[in-house]
Structure formats: structure tokens, C-alpha cells
Design a protein around this motif. Sequence first.
Motif, PDB file in Angstrom:
ATOM      1  N   THR A  11       0.776  -1.231   0.000  1.00  0.00           N
ATOM      2  CA  THR A  11       0.000   0.000   0.000  1.00  0.00           C
ATOM      3  C   THR A  11       0.809   1.282   0.000  1.00  0.00           C
ATOM      4  OG1 THR A  11      -0.164  -0.066   2.421  1.00  0.00           O
ATOM      5  CG2 THR A  11      -1.929  -1.094   1.179  1.00  0.00           C
ATOM      6  N   SER A  13       2.947   4.509  -1.102  1.00  0.00           N
ATOM      7  CA  SER A  13       2.909   5.264  -2.354  1.00  0.00           C
ATOM      8  C   SER A  13       4.157   5.050  -3.196  1.00  0.00           C
ATOM      9  CB  SER A  13       2.749   6.755  -2.048  1.00  0.00           C
ATOM     10  OG  SER A  13       3.835   7.217  -1.252  1.00  0.00           O
ATOM     11  N   GLU A  92      -3.551  -0.144  -3.149  1.00  0.00           N
ATOM     12  CA  GLU A  92      -4.335   0.960  -3.689  1.00  0.00           C
ATOM     13  C   GLU A  92      -4.131   1.117  -5.188  1.00  0.00           C
ATOM     14  OE1 GLU A  92      -3.107   4.266  -1.369  1.00  0.00           O
ATOM     15  OE2 GLU A  92      -3.944   3.479   0.505  1.00  0.00           O
ATOM     16  N   VAL A  95      -6.352  -1.389  -6.989  1.00  0.00           N
ATOM     17  CA  VAL A  95      -7.775  -1.031  -6.953  1.00  0.00           C
ATOM     18  C   VAL A  95      -8.060   0.118  -7.911  1.00  0.00           C
ATOM     19  CG1 VAL A  95      -9.604  -0.098  -5.485  1.00  0.00           C
ATOM     20  CG2 VAL A  95      -8.135  -1.949  -4.648  1.00  0.00           C
ATOM     21  N   ARG A  96      -7.181   1.105  -7.947  1.00  0.00           N
ATOM     22  CA  ARG A  96      -7.381   2.217  -8.878  1.00  0.00           C
ATOM     23  C   ARG A  96      -7.354   1.733 -10.320  1.00  0.00           C
ATOM     24  NH1 ARG A  96      -4.114   5.097  -5.137  1.00  0.00           N
ATOM     25  NH2 ARG A  96      -2.258   4.686  -6.397  1.00  0.00           N
ATOM     26  N   CYS A 107     -10.644  -1.619  -1.621  1.00  0.00           N
ATOM     27  CA  CYS A 107      -9.290  -1.690  -1.092  1.00  0.00           C
ATOM     28  C   CYS A 107      -9.388  -2.172   0.355  1.00  0.00           C
ATOM     29  CB  CYS A 107      -8.627  -0.320  -1.170  1.00  0.00           C
ATOM     30  SG  CYS A 107      -6.854  -0.356  -0.834  1.00  0.00           S
TER      31      CYS A 107
END
Length: 220
Positions: A11, A13, A92, A95-96, A107
Motif C-alpha cells: 500500500t 505510495s 491501492e 484497486v485504482r 481496497c
Amino acid sequence: MTEVAEAAAWTGSDDPFGAAIRAGRGPLWLREEDGRRHPLEVERWCGPADAADRRMLRRCAGPVLDVGCGPGRLVAELLDRGVPALGVDLAEASVRRTRGLGAAAVCRSVFAPLPGEGRWRTVLLADGNLGIGGDPARLFARVARLLAPGGLLLVEVEPADLDERIMVRVEDVQGRQGVPFEWARLGAAAAARHAGQAGFTLRERWDERGRSFVALRAGH
């Protein structure tokens, strides 16, 4: 602690996995503590469903829950076939990307509360996702609670006869690594044995283009 570590692995960034999914390409590996590496097929996951995927998806009755849906190719393919489906993934970036295909995804951990518990007719554990949490018995028991009575679990397993628990990190080509987390690798025989303890019955086993799969029927 296992779920916390696993969530951190997928998860962040700037984590290697998220970066690869956003770019749509690898190379990327799961690295064990002893140095062995297992490739993650990012390009295949970010592409359209292939022949092996489609053969698996022909067995699906909706609604379908894709656990560890990744960038969403399987959910998108099911929707193209008119089969209602939902993806769930901790990453994430995955999921995006799934939502960018017009598919639905949440998520979340598979062990957290999920929509439709006890009503899913099919659950997917593809692309090595039987390894989630490093505890197959726990994962099978959780899936049994997600499925409707008599529901079908479709699992991609290791081609080799394996039953191992490992500690791994995601690693990219520049040597950058994510946090360590527990994972599991199971072949068909081990998967059927652990699934049986959760009330599943082995219904089918097949191979396609170097990948191996089993179909398991929930016993409740």
C-alpha cells in the motif's frame, strides 16, 4: 501483525509493487530471506485475460469475488461476459487500475468485513493469491464463510508439489525492497488437503499454459 505487515507491503505510495502496477510492467520478484526469488508477472496481470484465465473463468457463476484482484483483468473479463463480479485487494494502485477498467473493487483485506458475505457463488484465488497471509488453513476457512452454500472456489496453485510458508519482500530490478511479510506456496495436493479441513471438496484439477488450477466445492 501479519496483516499489518502485508498491508504495508502493498500500500505504500513508493513501494516497488505499487510502482510496477502503475507503470504496468516489471520486472518484480518476491525475495525470500535466503535470497531465492520468485517472479511476479506484472505485465500479464496488467494485460487482458489470456487463454488460461478464460478457461478458469468459464467455470464461474455470479456473483464472483476475486480475492487479490490485482489490476483487475479477471473482474473486467467477467463483467464483459455479463457476470457480476467484485475485486478486493490491499494495494491501492491495483484497486485504482481495476476501477479504471470500469470494474468494481474495494481496497481491503480479505480478512476484513466484505460485502455479500455468505452470498458469493464463486470466489477466485488466482495469480498465487493462495499465499495471502502465509496461513492457507485460515484463508480457506475465511473463504468458506464468504461463499454461499455449495459455492465454488477456483484456485491457482503452484505447478510443483509444494507446501511451504515463507517470509518474503517485494523487490524490483533496482534492488529496492518492501517490508517483509508472510506468504505461502502450495501445489494441488497440499491445497486440496488444507481446503478439506475447511469443508471443501476437490472437484477438478487442470493445467493450462504452464499454470495449474483446482476447483473446490464448499461443503456447507
